[in-house]
Design an enzyme around this catalytic site. Structure first.
Site, PDB file in Angstrom:
ATOM      1  CG  ASP A  16      -0.235   0.138   2.459  1.00 42.86           C
ATOM      2  OD1 ASP A  16       0.888   0.296   2.525  1.00 42.86           O
ATOM      3  OD2 ASP A  16      -1.223   0.414   3.585  1.00 42.86           O
ATOM      4  CG  HIS A  17      -0.714   4.584   1.790  1.00 39.81           C
ATOM      5  ND1 HIS A  17      -1.794   3.794   1.719  1.00 39.81           N
ATOM      6  CD2 HIS A  17      -0.670   5.089   3.033  1.00 39.81           C
ATOM      7  CE1 HIS A  17      -2.495   3.791   2.993  1.00 39.81           C
ATOM      8  NE2 HIS A  17      -1.678   4.627   3.727  1.00 39.81           N
ATOM      9  CB  CYS A  73       0.749  -2.453   4.621  1.00 38.23           C
ATOM     10  SG  CYS A  73       0.606  -3.462   5.973  1.00 38.23           S
ATOM     11  N   GLY A  74       2.156  -0.606   6.235  1.00 33.99           N
ATOM     12  CA  GLY A  74       2.755   0.198   7.523  1.00 33.99           C
ATOM     13  C   GLY A  74       3.342  -0.934   8.536  1.00 33.99           C
ATOM     14  N   GLY A  78      -1.748  -5.971   8.009  1.00 32.45           N
ATOM     15  CA  GLY A  78      -2.870  -5.826   7.176  1.00 32.45           C
ATOM     16  C   GLY A  78      -2.560  -6.868   5.962  1.00 32.45           C
ATOM     17  CG  HIS A 106      10.954 -23.688  12.368  1.00 32.53           C
ATOM     18  ND1 HIS A 106      11.019 -23.472  13.767  1.00 32.53           N
ATOM     19  CD2 HIS A 106      12.104 -24.413  11.977  1.00 32.53           C
ATOM     20  CE1 HIS A 106      12.178 -24.117  14.260  1.00 32.53           C
ATOM     21  NE2 HIS A 106      12.707 -24.681  13.191  1.00 32.53           N
ATOM     22  CG  ASN A 107       6.351 -20.942  10.036  1.00 29.48           C
ATOM     23  OD1 ASN A 107       7.022 -19.832  10.523  1.00 29.48           O
ATOM     24  ND2 ASN A 107       5.840 -21.658  10.954  1.00 29.48           N
ATOM     25  NE  ARG A 117       3.036   4.433   7.394  1.00 31.53           N
ATOM     26  CZ  ARG A 117       1.666   4.575   7.562  1.00 31.53           C
ATOM     27  NH1 ARG A 117       0.879   4.279   8.207  1.00 31.53           N
ATOM     28  NH2 ARG A 117       1.394   5.639   6.370  1.00 31.53           N
ATOM     29  NE  ARG A 140      10.798 -29.976  15.517  1.00 28.85           N
ATOM     30  CZ  ARG A 140      12.130 -29.731  15.049  1.00 28.85           C
ATOM     31  NH1 ARG A 140      12.638 -30.626  14.363  1.00 28.85           N
ATOM     32  NH2 ARG A 140      12.661 -28.694  15.487  1.00 28.85           N
ATOM     33  CG  HIS A 141       9.577 -27.679  11.327  1.00 30.30           C
ATOM     34  ND1 HIS A 141       9.121 -27.233  12.386  1.00 30.30           N
ATOM     35  CD2 HIS A 141      10.775 -27.914  11.357  1.00 30.30           C
ATOM     36  CE1 HIS A 141      10.077 -26.966  13.119  1.00 30.30           C
ATOM     37  NE2 HIS A 141      11.237 -27.358  12.537  1.00 30.30           N
ATOM     38  NE  ARG A 144       5.644 -29.201  15.490  1.00 30.92           N
ATOM     39  CZ  ARG A 144       6.816 -28.907  15.957  1.00 30.92           C
ATOM     40  NH1 ARG A 144       7.585 -28.082  15.618  1.00 30.92           N
ATOM     41  NH2 ARG A 144       7.260 -29.922  16.752  1.00 30.92           N
TER      42      ARG A 144
HETATM   43  C1  RB5 Z   1      -1.941   2.680   6.519  1.00 30.76           C
HETATM   44  O1  RB5 Z   1      -2.118   3.578   7.144  1.00 30.76           O
HETATM   45  C2  RB5 Z   1      -1.831   1.433   7.411  1.00 30.76           C
HETATM   46  O2  RB5 Z   1      -3.161   1.256   8.246  1.00 30.76           O
HETATM   47  C3  RB5 Z   1      -1.424   0.238   6.413  1.00 30.76           C
HETATM   48  O3  RB5 Z   1      -0.269   0.348   5.876  1.00 30.76           O
HETATM   49  C4  RB5 Z   1      -1.220  -0.907   7.522  1.00 30.76           C
HETATM   50  O4  RB5 Z   1      -0.238  -0.730   8.506  1.00 30.76           O
HETATM   51  C5  RB5 Z   1      -2.260  -1.767   7.962  1.00 30.76           C
HETATM   52  O5  RB5 Z   1      -2.118  -2.813   8.449  1.00 30.76           O
END
Ligand code: RB5
Length: 150
Positions: A16-17, A73-74, A78, A106-107, A117, A140-141, A144
């Site tokens: 995202d931004h 993302c930040g 998300g 492991h995953n 951020r 084992r992984h 799981r």
């Molecule tokens: C955007 O402000 C922020 O919510 C997004 O980048 C992210 O951190 C969401 O999980």
């Protein structure tokens, strides 16, 4: 160190931004290492909704179009929450090098989610390099991982 994913396929990247600046730096960095990169946006710093970019990356990794995925993302929460709605996706939120290594070991994570951020670009690069050079340990992984689906 060796690339552990399918080297015939591109790496998918999306954000995202909040991740746009890092994505703009990571794409030429990966291309400079000889990797093909599929940029699934966003394509500007304007505010957008992270699922619109996480779903295409996750779908492409899920259907085998891409070697693995990078999402930002930040906080990376998300994009990770969104990507992990896809049954064949194991999207890992990584904030330090050891986490990037162990989530491969492991995953068998197939998408690395980076909180743009909260980590430096250098750390993001280190984590991606570790992620794509660390193999799954199986055993084992694998058992799981087989129990993850609902
Ligand atoms: C955007 O402000 C922020 O919510 C997004 O980048 C992210 O951190 C969401 O999980």
């Amino acid at each position: 160190m060796s690339f552990v994913f399918d080297s015939s396929k591109p790496i998918a990247i999306g954000c995202d931004h909040a991740g746009f600046e890092y994505k703009s730096a990571l794409i030429p960095w990966l291309q400079g290492k000889g990797f093909e990169v599929k940029d699934l946006g966003t394509h500007s710093p304007d505010s957008v909704d992270y699922p619109d970019f996480a779903h295409p990356v996750a779908s492409g990794v899920e259907n085998g179009e891409f070697a693995f995925g990078i999402l930002m993302c930040g906080t990376a929460n998300g994009v990770a929450m969104t990507a992990n709605k896809h049954p064949k996706i194991r999207a890992a939120l990584c904030w330090q090098n050891d986490v990037a290594a162990v989530t491969r070991q492991h995953n068998n994570a197939n998408i690395i989610c980076i909180p743009a951020r909260f980590v430096s670009l250098v750390l993001a690069q280190q984590m991606i390099e570790i992620f794509m050079n660390t193999d799954f340990e199986g055993g084992r992984h694998a058992t799981r991982i087989g129990k993850i689906d609902c």
